[in-house]
Write a protein that holds these residues in place. Structure first.
Motif: not given
Length: 87
Positions: A17-18, A20-21, A26, A66-67, A70, A73-74
C-alpha cells in the motif's frame, strides 16, 4: 498461528500500500506499516461483508488487505493534511 499470519499479511499489505500510495505524511517503520496492513485487512473485511462479497466469519485476503490499507492511507493523509493546513 492465525495471529502470526495476520501480522505477516498485514506487513506485506502495508508495504504494498505504501508503494501504491507514496507520500510525505505517511506512517513509517516496521510496526506502523504492519498495523496499517492489519487495519486495512479489517477495513476490507468489514466492507466486503457489508457489500456481500464475504460471508460472515470469512476474512479478506492479501488483495483486499492492500485495498483496505490504501483506503486507510488515503484517510490518514486527508486528516493529517487538514491538520497541517490548520496550524
Amino acid at each position: 498461528m492465525s495471529i502470526l499470519w495476520a501480522i505477516g499479511i498485514g506487513f506485506i499489505a502495508g508495504v504494498i500500500a505504501k508503494f501504491i500510495m507514496p507520500g510525505d505524511n505517511e506512517p513509517a517503520g516496521f510496526i506502523l506499516t504492519t498495523i496499517l496492513g492489519i487495519v486495512g485487512a479489517f477495513v476490507a473485511t468489514y466492507l466486503g461483508q457489508a457489500l456481500g462479497w464475504y460471508r460472515p466469519g470469512e476474512g479478506a485476503g492479501l488483495i483486499g488487505a492492500v485495498v483496505g490499507a490504501v483506503i486507510v492511507l488515503f484517510v490518514y493523509g486527508f486528516v493529517v493534511g487538514r491538520q497541517r493546513r490548520a496550524i
